[in-house]
Write an enzyme that holds these catalytic residues in place. Structure first.
Site, PDB file in Angstrom:
ATOM      1  N   ARG A 136      33.638  41.724  44.851  1.00 27.65           N
ATOM      2  CA  ARG A 136      34.581  41.085  43.928  1.00 27.65           C
ATOM      3  C   ARG A 136      35.855  41.923  43.766  1.00 27.65           C
ATOM      4  O   ARG A 136      36.924  41.400  43.468  1.00 27.65           O
ATOM      5  CB  ARG A 136      33.919  40.863  42.571  1.00 27.65           C
ATOM      6  CG  ARG A 136      34.723  39.962  41.615  1.00 27.65           C
ATOM      7  CD  ARG A 136      33.950  39.703  40.349  1.00 27.65           C
ATOM      8  NE  ARG A 136      34.578  38.724  39.473  1.00 27.65           N
ATOM      9  CZ  ARG A 136      34.950  38.973  38.218  1.00 27.65           C
ATOM     10  NH1 ARG A 136      34.767  40.176  37.697  1.00 27.65           N
ATOM     11  NH2 ARG A 136      35.502  38.029  37.473  1.00 27.65           N
TER      12      ARG A 136
ATOM     13  N   ILE B 245      39.783  34.216  37.763  1.00 28.64           N
ATOM     14  CA  ILE B 245      38.638  34.380  38.633  1.00 28.64           C
ATOM     15  C   ILE B 245      37.423  34.319  37.715  1.00 28.64           C
ATOM     16  O   ILE B 245      37.356  35.038  36.712  1.00 28.64           O
ATOM     17  CB  ILE B 245      38.691  35.700  39.433  1.00 28.64           C
ATOM     18  CG1 ILE B 245      37.441  35.877  40.296  1.00 28.64           C
ATOM     19  CG2 ILE B 245      38.933  36.906  38.561  1.00 28.64           C
ATOM     20  CD1 ILE B 245      37.508  37.067  41.262  1.00 28.64           C
ATOM     21  N   SER B 246      36.495  33.423  38.003  1.00 29.55           N
ATOM     22  CA  SER B 246      35.355  33.197  37.116  1.00 29.55           C
ATOM     23  C   SER B 246      34.473  34.435  37.026  1.00 29.55           C
ATOM     24  O   SER B 246      34.446  35.275  37.931  1.00 29.55           O
ATOM     25  CB  SER B 246      34.518  32.021  37.618  1.00 29.55           C
ATOM     26  OG  SER B 246      35.248  30.826  37.568  1.00 29.55           O
ATOM     27  N   GLN B 247      33.740  34.533  35.912  1.00 34.70           N
ATOM     28  CA  GLN B 247      32.827  35.664  35.786  1.00 34.70           C
ATOM     29  C   GLN B 247      31.705  35.519  36.813  1.00 34.70           C
ATOM     30  O   GLN B 247      31.270  34.404  37.130  1.00 34.70           O
ATOM     31  CB  GLN B 247      32.272  35.758  34.375  1.00 34.70           C
ATOM     32  CG  GLN B 247      31.377  34.636  33.925  1.00 34.70           C
ATOM     33  CD  GLN B 247      31.146  34.713  32.421  1.00 34.70           C
ATOM     34  OE1 GLN B 247      31.962  34.228  31.633  1.00 34.70           O
ATOM     35  NE2 GLN B 247      30.050  35.334  32.038  1.00 34.70           N
TER      36      GLN B 247
ATOM     37  N   PHE C 170      36.298  26.238  31.661  1.00 40.66           N
ATOM     38  CA  PHE C 170      37.136  26.351  32.860  1.00 40.66           C
ATOM     39  C   PHE C 170      38.536  25.846  32.543  1.00 40.66           C
ATOM     40  O   PHE C 170      38.744  25.070  31.607  1.00 40.66           O
ATOM     41  CB  PHE C 170      36.550  25.524  34.014  1.00 40.66           C
ATOM     42  CG  PHE C 170      35.439  26.199  34.763  1.00 40.66           C
ATOM     43  CD1 PHE C 170      35.688  26.915  35.919  1.00 40.66           C
ATOM     44  CD2 PHE C 170      34.132  26.120  34.313  1.00 40.66           C
ATOM     45  CE1 PHE C 170      34.671  27.539  36.620  1.00 40.66           C
ATOM     46  CE2 PHE C 170      33.098  26.745  34.992  1.00 40.66           C
ATOM     47  CZ  PHE C 170      33.366  27.455  36.156  1.00 40.66           C
TER      48      PHE C 170
END
Length: 215
Positions: A36, A62-64, A205
């Protein structure tokens, strides 16, 4: 960073995923293989391995990692599958999917993010992902049908054009709900007679926006 510190960081990273209910061995291996840190730059780089969403360019995130893993696990992509991702963002989710599926098409409305994601994926030697600048709400009809579709932005309802591009037997994962309220992550399964909808969990989101961005 020392080898011991890197190993400890990786162990904590995977533990965070398991603690959120991610048990699929293939998904955990894919998450372990994709660094990541390669997708988080600048001020937030030191936090790349924390289980939290982080800002990226163009007002996106950027999503967890745990949410990426949960969505990937629910998608259940198989080695011969053709996958559509709507909302490339940093390219992190597409990179994870590249380890699980035969071919990934990912679409993004911000051209800057498309260029950045392409560069990152190329630098990582990932060759089975195609990044395209287009209006993701319409999917990618020229490549349909897809075995799996993953949407990384919230729609008020599962978008009709995307449902139409999902093959019979296919699965779509999509956040559904208003942008200013808690959203629900929905698993859509297409069968001969229509669609089944299963609610997985609450998420948050950015909204799915029509049209191309100005950048």
């Amino acid at each position: 960073m020392t080898d011991d510190a890197a190993a400890e960081r990786k162990m904590q990273f995977l533990f965070a995923l398991r603690s959120q209910g991610v048990t699929d061995k293939r998904v955990l291996e894919a998450m372990e293989k994709v660094d990541r840190g390669a997708f988080v730059k600048g001020h937030f780089a030191p936090r790349a391995y924390e289980d939290m969403p982080l800002p990226i360019a163009c007002g996106q995130t950027i999503s967890q990692p745990s949410v990426v893993a949960i969505m990937t696990q629910a998608l259940d992509a198989q080695p011969r599958d053709k996958v559509l991702e709507v909302g490339t963002g940093s390219g992190y989710q597409a990179a994870v999917l590249s380890k699980l599926a035969r071919r990934v098409y990912t679409v993004e409305r911000h051209r800057r993010l498309v260029a950045d994601a392409q560069g990152r994926l190329e630098s990582l030697g990932i060759t089975n992902v195609t990044v395209i600048a287009c209006d993701g709400s319409h999917g990618l009809p020229e490549q349909a049908p897809f075995d799996r579709i993953l949407v990384t932005a919230a729609a008020e309802d599962p978008p009709g054009p995307l449902l139409a591009q999902l093959r019979v037997g296919g699965i779509m994962i999509v956040p559904v709900g208003q942008s200013d309220t808690v959203q629900r992550l929905i698993k859509v399964t297409r069968h001969e007679g229509g669609f089944d909808y299963d609610e997985l969990r609450q998420v948050r989101f950015v909204p799915l926006v029509e049209g191309l961005g100005n950048d």
